[in-house]
Write a protein that holds these residues in place. Structure first.
Motif, short mmCIF file in Angstrom:
data_model
loop_
_atom_site.label_atom_id
_atom_site.label_comp_id
_atom_site.label_asym_id
_atom_site.label_seq_id
_atom_site.Cartn_x
_atom_site.Cartn_y
_atom_site.Cartn_z
N GLN A 204 0.35 -1.51 0.23
CA GLN A 204 0.01 -0.23 0.07
C GLN A 204 1.12 0.96 0.27
OE1 GLN A 204 -3.35 -0.46 2.93
NE2 GLN A 204 -2.54 -2.36 3.17
N ALA A 205 2.96 1.00 0.49
CA ALA A 205 2.68 2.97 0.20
C ALA A 205 3.88 2.76 -0.86
CB ALA A 205 3.83 2.25 1.93
N GLU A 206 3.86 1.27 -1.74
CA GLU A 206 4.73 1.14 -2.76
C GLU A 206 4.55 2.37 -4.18
OE1 GLU A 206 6.04 -2.32 -6.31
OE2 GLU A 206 5.53 -2.62 -4.06
N VAL A 207 5.36 3.37 -4.00
CA VAL A 207 4.21 4.47 -4.97
C VAL A 207 4.02 3.81 -6.53
CG1 VAL A 207 5.43 6.25 -6.07
CG2 VAL A 207 6.25 6.22 -4.44
N PRO A 218 -10.71 1.34 -0.98
CA PRO A 218 -11.70 0.41 -1.61
C PRO A 218 -10.95 -1.21 -1.33
CG PRO A 218 -12.51 1.74 -2.68
CD PRO A 218 -11.04 2.31 -2.37
N LEU A 219 -10.22 -1.29 -2.19
CA LEU A 219 -9.73 -2.40 -2.37
C LEU A 219 -8.80 -3.28 -0.98
CD1 LEU A 219 -9.00 -4.52 -4.68
CD2 LEU A 219 -6.28 -3.51 -4.42
N VAL A 220 -8.20 -1.80 -0.47
CA VAL A 220 -7.54 -2.10 0.87
C VAL A 220 -8.70 -3.28 1.60
CG1 VAL A 220 -6.48 -1.23 2.95
CG2 VAL A 220 -6.00 -0.51 0.89
N ARG A 232 -3.49 -13.68 -2.22
CA ARG A 232 -3.11 -13.16 -3.62
C ARG A 232 -3.11 -11.52 -3.56
NH1 ARG A 232 -9.73 -15.03 -3.89
NH2 ARG A 232 -9.25 -16.72 -4.44
N ALA A 233 -2.55 -10.92 -2.93
CA ALA A 233 -2.16 -9.65 -2.74
C ALA A 233 -0.94 -9.39 -2.53
CB ALA A 233 -2.80 -8.74 -1.49
N CYS A 234 -0.30 -10.53 -1.69
CA CYS A 234 1.18 -10.78 -2.19
C CYS A 234 1.68 -10.98 -3.40
CB CYS A 234 1.44 -11.65 -1.06
SG CYS A 234 1.78 -11.00 0.73
N ALA A 235 0.54 -12.20 -3.85
CA ALA A 235 0.78 -12.35 -5.21
C ALA A 235 1.13 -11.80 -6.15
CB ALA A 235 -0.50 -13.53 -5.54
N ILE A 236 0.26 -10.55 -6.18
CA ILE A 236 0.58 -9.43 -7.02
C ILE A 236 1.28 -8.21 -7.17
CG2 ILE A 236 -0.28 -6.72 -7.00
CD1 ILE A 236 -3.65 -8.84 -6.32
N ARG A 237 1.97 -8.31 -6.27
CA ARG A 237 3.21 -7.99 -5.44
C ARG A 237 4.41 -8.79 -6.44
NH1 ARG A 237 6.34 -5.99 0.27
NH2 ARG A 237 7.91 -4.66 -0.38
N ASP A 238 4.37 -9.32 -5.90
CA ASP A 238 5.68 -10.44 -6.94
C ASP A 238 5.30 -10.29 -8.04
OD1 ASP A 238 6.09 -11.57 -4.01
OD2 ASP A 238 5.20 -13.42 -4.00
N LYS A 239 4.30 -10.33 -8.56
CA LYS A 239 4.50 -10.35 -10.13
C LYS A 239 4.83 -8.89 -10.66
CE LYS A 239 0.71 -14.51 -10.29
NZ LYS A 239 0.19 -15.03 -10.91
N GLY A 240 4.03 -8.19 -10.38
CA GLY A 240 4.06 -6.70 -10.33
C GLY A 240 3.79 -5.97 -11.24
N HIS A 241 2.72 -7.02 -12.16
CA HIS A 241 2.01 -6.32 -13.21
C HIS A 241 1.99 -5.27 -13.83
CE1 HIS A 241 2.17 -10.43 -15.02
NE2 HIS A 241 1.35 -10.72 -14.57
N TYR A 242 1.20 -4.60 -12.44
CA TYR A 242 1.06 -2.95 -11.68
C TYR A 242 2.54 -2.27 -12.64
CZ TYR A 242 3.06 -3.36 -7.30
OH TYR A 242 3.61 -4.63 -6.95
#
Length: 308
Positions: A204-207, A218-220, A232-242
């Motif tokens: 949540q703090a990642e720029v 809302p996502l939090v 899933r949130a940790c997996a999103i961070r690992d994949k880094g598609h955003y």
């Protein structure tokens, strides 16, 4: 599957077996866990039963899958993870040697143990098979029932302490590899994902993550403290598609084709709403896929890239 093959090649029939009962993990969730163990002198039939259980467990494994946050195995597979990526070293240090001061000499040394480890020693090689204890190992459970046995066509009371030995193991540590049969037990025993909440706070703090949204609130709130959503949130961070501008552009352009209704503002930022948070998670995980054969669109639990 080298680790599995090496395990199967061990001469387990002639292995020396040592059984440890372990209490823990203890300590703050964000810190390395602490384990406290006692080794138990076992009868020959117990050693034989443990060997048979390990042989049977290894025989069930037909496929080895790389461990991932969302990866799941089934009754014929195991997840594989390097030992040094876990707290296994702390556990192995605790059961390194069967010293006299570490021997179980009274019932309280065993009661309330959270799991047990069977060490199979074959020459200079050691396999460690781990299993979470059954309810009968707990003081409350042991005090709530009387044990009975049936002989000579009648029931009689057996007041000796009883402990249940499972016919399965949850995971096996061998050299630099862990083979996981029960993912939940593995993560609980070794606190493998005890920092998921902290990881989500850091996300949540990642720029770059914040830059993808108009407002992440809302996502939090959607993720909250739900174990699956935190994974899933940790997996999103690992994949880094955003972080991938091309991925995000394709998401904006093609989402309708995949049945998504995610909203974006004029700058292309995601507008998170309670109704679309589940879709946003799927999109950032890249878990909404379209078959090139049937052209049908599917949701998947995990993805494994294929080299073509």
């Amino acid at each position: 599957m080298p680790a599995l093959e090496d395990l199967r090649s061990l001469d387990l029939a002639n292995a020396q077996v040592m059984l440890w009962a372990i209490k823990g993990p203890t300590g703050a969730a964000a810190e390395a866990p602490h384990f406290s163990g006692r080794w138990v002198d076992t009868a020959d039939e117990v050693d034989v039963a443990l060997k048979e259980t390990l042989v049977a467990e290894l025989a069930k494994i037909e496929e080895v899958i790389e461990y991932g946050l969302l990866a799941q195995n089934n009754e014929a597979s195991a997840l594989q993870i390097p030992t040094d990526e876990t707290h296994a070293g702390l556990l192995l240090d605790e059961v390194a040697a069967e010293l006299d001061g570490k021997k179980a000499s009274q019932i309280n040394h065993l009661l309330n143990s959270k799991f047990y480890i069977a060490k199979f020693i074959v020459g200079d090689q050691i396999a460690f098979a781990v299993r979470k204890t059954e309810p009968g190992w707990k003081t409350k459970k042991a005090a709530s029932f009387r044990n009975l046995y049936f002989a000579d066509q009648q029931l009689a009371i057996d007041d000796r302490p009883h402990f249940e030995l499972s016919k399965t193991f949850d995971f096996i540590i061998f050299g630099d590899t862990i083979l996981v049969r029960n993912k939940g037990a593995f993560e609980s025993v070794l606190r493998y994902k005890s920092t998921q909440r902290e990881d989500f706070v850091e996300l949540q703090a990642e720029v770059e993550f914040l830059a993808a949204f108009v407002d992440v609130t809302p996502l939090v709130e959607y993720v909250g403290d739900n174990k699956i959503q935190l994974r899933r949130a940790c997996a999103i961070r690992d994949k880094g598609h955003y972080r991938d501008a091309e991925f995000m552009q394709r998401l904006r352009e093609n989402q309708a084709e995949y049945g998504l209704v995610i909203q974006f503002d004029g700058d292309g930022k995601i507008i998170a709403t309670p109704e679309t948070c589940a879709q946003i998670m799927k999109a950032l995980l890249d878990h909404r896929l379209k078959s090139g054969f049937s052209t049908l669109v599917y949701d998947v639990q995990d993805t494994t890239p294929v080299q073509v």
